[in-house]
Design a protein around this motif. Sequence first.
Motif, PDB file in Angstrom:
ATOM      1  N   SER A   1      -8.866  -5.482  -7.546  1.00 17.90           N
ATOM      2  CA  SER A   1      -7.710  -5.706  -6.680  1.00 17.90           C
ATOM      3  C   SER A   1      -8.081  -6.577  -5.473  1.00 17.90           C
ATOM      4  O   SER A   1      -7.250  -7.352  -4.986  1.00 17.90           O
ATOM      5  N   PHE A   2      -9.317  -6.471  -4.998  1.00 14.56           N
ATOM      6  CA  PHE A   2      -9.774  -7.335  -3.905  1.00 14.56           C
ATOM      7  C   PHE A   2      -9.802  -8.789  -4.361  1.00 14.56           C
ATOM      8  O   PHE A   2      -9.334  -9.691  -3.648  1.00 14.56           O
TER       9      PHE A   2
ATOM     10  N   PHE B   1     -10.895  -1.208  -7.336  1.00 14.70           N
ATOM     11  CA  PHE B   1     -10.867  -1.720  -5.970  1.00 14.70           C
ATOM     12  C   PHE B   1     -11.431  -3.140  -5.908  1.00 14.70           C
ATOM     13  O   PHE B   1     -10.871  -4.013  -5.238  1.00 14.70           O
ATOM     14  N   LYS B   2     -12.539  -3.384  -6.612  1.00 16.97           N
ATOM     15  CA  LYS B   2     -13.114  -4.724  -6.621  1.00 16.97           C
ATOM     16  C   LYS B   2     -12.173  -5.722  -7.289  1.00 16.97           C
ATOM     17  O   LYS B   2     -12.011  -6.859  -6.823  1.00 16.97           O
TER      18      LYS B   2
ATOM     19  N   ASN C   1      -6.137  -4.082   0.240  1.00 14.88           N
ATOM     20  CA  ASN C   1      -7.063  -5.208   0.382  1.00 14.88           C
ATOM     21  C   ASN C   1      -6.417  -6.372   1.138  1.00 14.88           C
ATOM     22  O   ASN C   1      -7.074  -7.047   1.944  1.00 14.88           O
ATOM     23  N   THR C   2      -5.133  -6.613   0.887  1.00 17.60           N
ATOM     24  CA  THR C   2      -4.426  -7.670   1.606  1.00 17.60           C
ATOM     25  C   THR C   2      -4.391  -7.386   3.100  1.00 17.60           C
ATOM     26  O   THR C   2      -4.627  -8.282   3.926  1.00 17.60           O
TER      27      THR C   2
ATOM     28  N   TRP D   1       0.823  -1.209   0.000  1.00 18.39           N
ATOM     29  CA  TRP D   1       0.000   0.000   0.000  1.00 18.39           C
ATOM     30  C   TRP D   1       0.861   1.264   0.000  1.00 18.39           C
ATOM     31  O   TRP D   1       0.408   2.320  -0.455  1.00 18.39           O
TER      32      TRP D   1
ATOM     33  N   SER E   1      -6.234  -9.965  -4.748  1.00 20.41           N
ATOM     34  CA  SER E   1      -5.541 -10.163  -3.472  1.00 20.41           C
ATOM     35  C   SER E   1      -5.911 -11.501  -2.845  1.00 20.41           C
ATOM     36  O   SER E   1      -5.073 -12.145  -2.201  1.00 20.41           O
TER      37      SER E   1
END
Length: 377
Positions: A104-105, A101-102, A239-240, A9, A108
């Motif tokens: 990358s989630f 964001f979704k 996300n991690t 991050w 992850s």
Amino acid sequence: MLVTHGSWWILWPIQFTLVANYKAIKRAHLHRKGLPPQNGKPYRGFIKSVTSSIKTQHRNVAHTAELTAGNCHTDYSREFSSRGFHSYVEFFRSFALSHMFKSSFFLSIILNVAGATWYIAMQLSTGADVTAIYNSSAFSAYLFAVPILHEAFSWIKAGSVIVAVAGVGFVAYGGPQDHQETDNYPHRTLGNIIILTGAVLYGFYEVMYKRLCCPPAGNVSARREATFSNFTMCLIGINTTIILSSALFIAYLFGFYSPSFPASFTAWRLVILSVLSNIVFSVSFLGLMSLTSPVFSSVASLVTILLVGASEWLFRGISIGLLQAAGYCLIMAGFCMLTYASWAEISEEDTEDELIDTDSESTAPSSERELASGSNW
């Protein structure tokens, strides 16, 4: 794993801060020399130069995220392909950032499940075995890339898969099986099966990263593609941290596991070295994958198989048998074949596309009139 993958991050804040300060120092130097600024705008002080550069970098990220979302969602592409964002708030509420964001989630989750197999297998098998099998993700990436990314099937690439997989088998099971090694790794086969599962998942992660988090080729400059990969890494790191911190909290709450910090300076030094090594590798790996393809970038990591084998021979006294040496040669042969085939495809598809300048502010409102009218960038 929380410390290593979760530290991603910090990449984006470090990047835009360093770039902004570098450009501000450069503009200040030109101003002191009495030379005209490169962008044609008058010098307005160091702080304002830093602020302006940070805004420009976020405009570029916003535009690239918009192109990436449009590449995955046709309806969004038709409706918003020419639209820009006028403020940070608008970008944070946008469909483009929601898509990133979704995505990358989702990535992850795959990455951390694959990473967990590494940590588990390292307790059950040798480092050479784990590294060799895990890096065969280059070949599972090719198998996923054909149906998902619609890469053309190549007999050279398919042949390199067979050659390198054979090399992985020689490395894993071609060494001398002395009693000491058998005693140290009694569950070696189980560890190799676990890491093979992780290799398949990691190949899937690479292909889905290219599919979901990379802008369409030829729409932005190569420098912006590499820059955007660091922004994506930042989202994966966030996300991690959320996922693994929640998992650790639940485990602690129900008494399954009690996290503790390392007690010795040596342990902290190893943790820090691991984090820095992981960041350097991941930045280079995802940047190359953004610029080329998952197959082309992942074959480069096969070099670590030879390096780990040599390191275990030098520092841990694990001998390298004749069949293992042959396996290393086969892996490198597969690497060379894949590199040749991938480079030949890239050379054939290389066209004079019009790329968008990374430092250009044309992707979002930037005139003095628009800024004065209330833009919050």
